[in-house]
Design a protein around this motif. Structure first.
Motif, mmCIF file in Angstrom:
data_model
loop_
_atom_site.group_PDB
_atom_site.id
_atom_site.type_symbol
_atom_site.label_atom_id
_atom_site.label_comp_id
_atom_site.label_asym_id
_atom_site.label_seq_id
_atom_site.Cartn_x
_atom_site.Cartn_y
_atom_site.Cartn_z
ATOM 1 N N SER A 1 95.400 90.235 8.755
ATOM 2 C CA SER A 1 96.478 90.591 9.615
ATOM 3 C C SER A 1 97.323 91.598 8.983
ATOM 4 O O SER A 1 97.747 91.601 7.820
ATOM 5 C CB SER A 1 97.232 89.144 10.127
ATOM 6 O OG SER A 1 98.632 89.846 10.278
ATOM 7 N N GLY A 2 97.564 92.917 9.639
ATOM 8 C CA GLY A 2 98.321 93.758 8.856
ATOM 9 C C GLY A 2 98.495 94.915 10.167
ATOM 10 O O GLY A 2 98.279 94.775 11.349
ATOM 11 N N ALA A 3 99.333 95.930 9.754
ATOM 12 C CA ALA A 3 99.996 96.713 10.552
ATOM 13 C C ALA A 3 100.689 97.968 9.755
ATOM 14 O O ALA A 3 100.917 97.653 8.659
ATOM 15 C CB ALA A 3 101.059 96.168 11.842
ATOM 16 N N ALA B 1 88.103 93.525 6.236
ATOM 17 C CA ALA B 1 89.505 93.204 6.771
ATOM 18 C C ALA B 1 90.131 94.119 7.783
ATOM 19 O O ALA B 1 90.707 93.809 8.688
ATOM 20 C CB ALA B 1 90.490 93.515 5.357
ATOM 21 N N HIS B 2 89.768 95.330 7.650
ATOM 22 C CA HIS B 2 90.310 96.193 8.875
ATOM 23 C C HIS B 2 89.592 95.849 9.996
ATOM 24 O O HIS B 2 90.208 95.968 11.127
ATOM 25 C CB HIS B 2 89.816 98.008 8.406
ATOM 26 C CG HIS B 2 90.921 98.237 7.377
ATOM 27 N ND1 HIS B 2 92.087 98.727 7.936
ATOM 28 C CD2 HIS B 2 90.814 98.910 6.212
ATOM 29 C CE1 HIS B 2 93.041 99.178 7.009
ATOM 30 N NE2 HIS B 2 92.039 99.494 5.832
ATOM 31 N N LEU B 3 88.292 95.630 9.985
ATOM 32 C CA LEU B 3 87.710 95.149 11.214
ATOM 33 C C LEU B 3 88.203 93.827 11.867
ATOM 34 O O LEU B 3 88.317 93.591 13.044
ATOM 35 C CB LEU B 3 86.081 94.868 10.973
ATOM 36 C CG LEU B 3 85.206 94.370 12.092
ATOM 37 C CD1 LEU B 3 85.258 95.526 13.417
ATOM 38 C CD2 LEU B 3 83.664 94.228 11.552
ATOM 39 N N SER B 4 88.461 93.054 11.022
ATOM 40 C CA SER B 4 89.459 91.828 11.169
ATOM 41 C C SER B 4 90.591 91.947 12.058
ATOM 42 O O SER B 4 91.018 91.490 12.977
ATOM 43 C CB SER B 4 89.564 90.957 10.021
ATOM 44 O OG SER B 4 90.210 89.659 10.353
ATOM 45 N N ILE B 5 91.290 92.985 11.465
ATOM 46 C CA ILE B 5 92.700 93.373 12.208
ATOM 47 C C ILE B 5 92.395 94.081 13.535
ATOM 48 O O ILE B 5 93.142 93.514 14.325
ATOM 49 C CB ILE B 5 93.423 94.337 11.262
ATOM 50 C CG1 ILE B 5 93.909 93.621 9.911
ATOM 51 C CG2 ILE B 5 94.646 94.869 11.957
ATOM 52 C CD1 ILE B 5 94.343 94.495 8.840
ATOM 53 N N ALA B 6 91.387 94.777 13.436
ATOM 54 C CA ALA B 6 91.065 95.485 14.754
ATOM 55 C C ALA B 6 90.839 94.635 15.924
ATOM 56 O O ALA B 6 91.212 94.879 16.942
ATOM 57 C CB ALA B 6 90.244 96.545 14.437
ATOM 58 N N GLU B 7 89.992 93.552 15.452
ATOM 59 C CA GLU B 7 89.254 92.823 16.398
ATOM 60 C C GLU B 7 90.196 91.357 16.410
ATOM 61 O O GLU B 7 89.458 90.329 17.278
ATOM 62 C CB GLU B 7 88.059 92.838 16.449
ATOM 63 C CG GLU B 7 87.048 93.952 16.460
ATOM 64 C CD GLU B 7 85.802 93.932 16.581
ATOM 65 O OE1 GLU B 7 85.215 93.202 16.334
ATOM 66 O OE2 GLU B 7 85.209 95.175 16.613
ATOM 67 N N SER B 8 90.904 91.070 15.858
ATOM 68 C CA SER B 8 91.705 89.858 15.791
ATOM 69 C C SER B 8 90.953 88.673 15.471
ATOM 70 O O SER B 8 90.939 87.590 16.399
ATOM 71 C CB SER B 8 92.563 89.559 17.009
ATOM 72 O OG SER B 8 93.728 90.530 16.957
#
Ligand SMILES: NC(=O)c1ccc[n+]([C@@H]2O[C@H](COP(=O)([O-])OP(=O)(O)OC[C@H]3O[C@@H](n4cnc5c(N)ncnc54)[C@H](O)[C@@H]3O)[C@@H](O)[C@H]2O)c1
Length: 359
Positions: free
Chosen positions: A206-208, A342-349
């Motif tokens: 989770s990130g922003a 990790a970036h993919l996880s954030i992008a696709e929740s």
């Protein structure tokens, strides 16, 4: 590739290229012979550190004209793939700054190019230098000798200042860096794998971009790099790891706090306080040993507790002894792949199966 005085060429002499030059000129048995960088102010800074080097604007010309033994690549992340491929066409050892490349696919391409070039005794080394910082090196050594028993949990907190300004502001955009969790955090994912000694299974993040660079514009474009995140990584052995990243947290005592909990104890490394704490469950709180870990006085202390100096000494040892690289292209790939997941996880929740990235 000779084993006498090692002649170095440095590609990209911005902040990190100069850090390498500063360390290399202090090491006996090697010389910085040439630099390549299209940016005149960067070359000017490098010349102050090594006034007699040959200057090039194009690294390919440097590779053709100079008889180098080792090429150091410290260009922006998006340029690593091409620079490594160009260097591998020559009879040279290669040191490439982290992250190896900006995606796992690019890392795999580089691995394939190196395999096809099949130069015997060539050392290719990825600059994942957090392994060589004195407090982390001590933590790794304690884990290896079993001071905390069987590793179960790894947590890494990096609370630091925002990204610095770079030449042409390349570090403000994901397409040039691979994203913060690749660019910055590949160091920590590398440590996680090293400490867990296992294969990542799933990644959830989770990130922003919540605070930094929001009002900046470059050619009209707004930076898109995230500045805070939590990342959890589960390994196939059941070990779990967590990264807590904040890049607007200068108001803290330590920038990095690395903690490993095993079934028998707990080990922590705190930087820059330079403390390592080693505790055993059977001894409780009162039994925790606190060690101040200093870098050896012979080290040129630059960034990161002089880790660049140590990694160059280790790489030169590998070159002279014809022994394998301690930080391989495969290590580079794995550290990038977790960041990408990790970036993919954030992008696709969603939770990402590491196999999706690992291929
Ligand atoms: N190991 C670490 O902890 C650490 C710390 C900082 C940076 N880095 C890495 O080092 C690399 C460089 O980062 P930096 O902070 O020095 O950035 P920087 O912007 O200060 O320097 C990059 C330099 O590369 C030059 N360059 C760009 N394109 C080039 C090309 N085609 N050929 C030759 N030179 C070119 C630029 O002109 C600039 O001088 C990045 O990969 C970064 O992630 C690693």
């Amino acid at each position: 590739m000779s084993v006498g005085v090692l002649r170095y060429g440095v590609v990209g002499v911005g902040m990190m290229g100069c850090e390498h030059i500063r360390n290399l000129v202090a090491i006996e048995g090697c010389e910085v012979a040439a630099i390549a960088d299209p940016h005149q102010p960067s070359r000017q800074n490098a010349l102050q550190l090594a006034p007699s080097v040959s200057e090039y604007l194009d690294h390919r010309e440097m590779l053709r004209k100079e008889h180098l033994d080792v090429v150091v690549i410290a260009t922006p992340n998006f340029h690593h793939r091409q620079a490594i491929a160009d260097a591998l066409e020559h009879d040279v050892h290669v040191f490439v700054e982290k992250p190896l490349c900006i995606t796992a696919d690019e890392c795999r391409e580089v691995i394939e190019v190196e395999r096809r070039a099949s130069q015997q005794d060539r050392v290719v080394w990825v600059g994942l230098e957090y392994r060589f910082m004195a407090p982390t090196a001590r933590l790794i050594a304690e884990v290896k000798k079993g001071s905390c028993g069987k590793v179960q949990m790894i947590s890494i907190r990096e609370h630091r200042f925002p990204f610095l300004n770079k030449v042409d502001n390349w570090n403000r955009f994901n397409r040039f860096t691979g994203g913060t969790l690749v660019e910055k955090c590949c160091h920590f994912f590398d440590l996680m794998i090293l400490l867990a000694q296992a294969r990542p299974k799933t990644v959830y993040a989770s990130g922003a971009q919540s605070v930094n660079h929001l009002d900046e514009r470059y050619g009209g474009a707004k930076p898109d790099i995230l500045d805070n995140a939590y990342v959890t990584v589960e390994f196939d052995t059941g070990v779990r790891a967590m990264l807590d990243l904040s890049m607007f947290a200068e108001g803290g005592k330590n920038e990095q706090e690395i903690c490993v909990v095993g079934d028998q104890g707990k080990i922590e490394a705190l930087m820059p306080e330079s403390l390592v704490r080693i505790g055993r469950r059977d001894k409780g709180r009162k039994g925790v040993e606190e060690v101040k870990v200093e870098q050896s006085s012979s080290t040129v202390v630059g960034m990161h507790f002089g880790a660049s100096y140590i990694e160059h000494l280790e790489m030169q040892k590998a070159i002279r002894e014809k022994s394998p690289s301690l930080v391989t292209l495969q290590d580079g790939l794995m550290s990038v792949a977790i960041g990408q997941a990790a970036h993919l996880s954030i992008a696709e929740s969603r939770t990402v199966d590491f196999g999706e990235i690992e291929g």
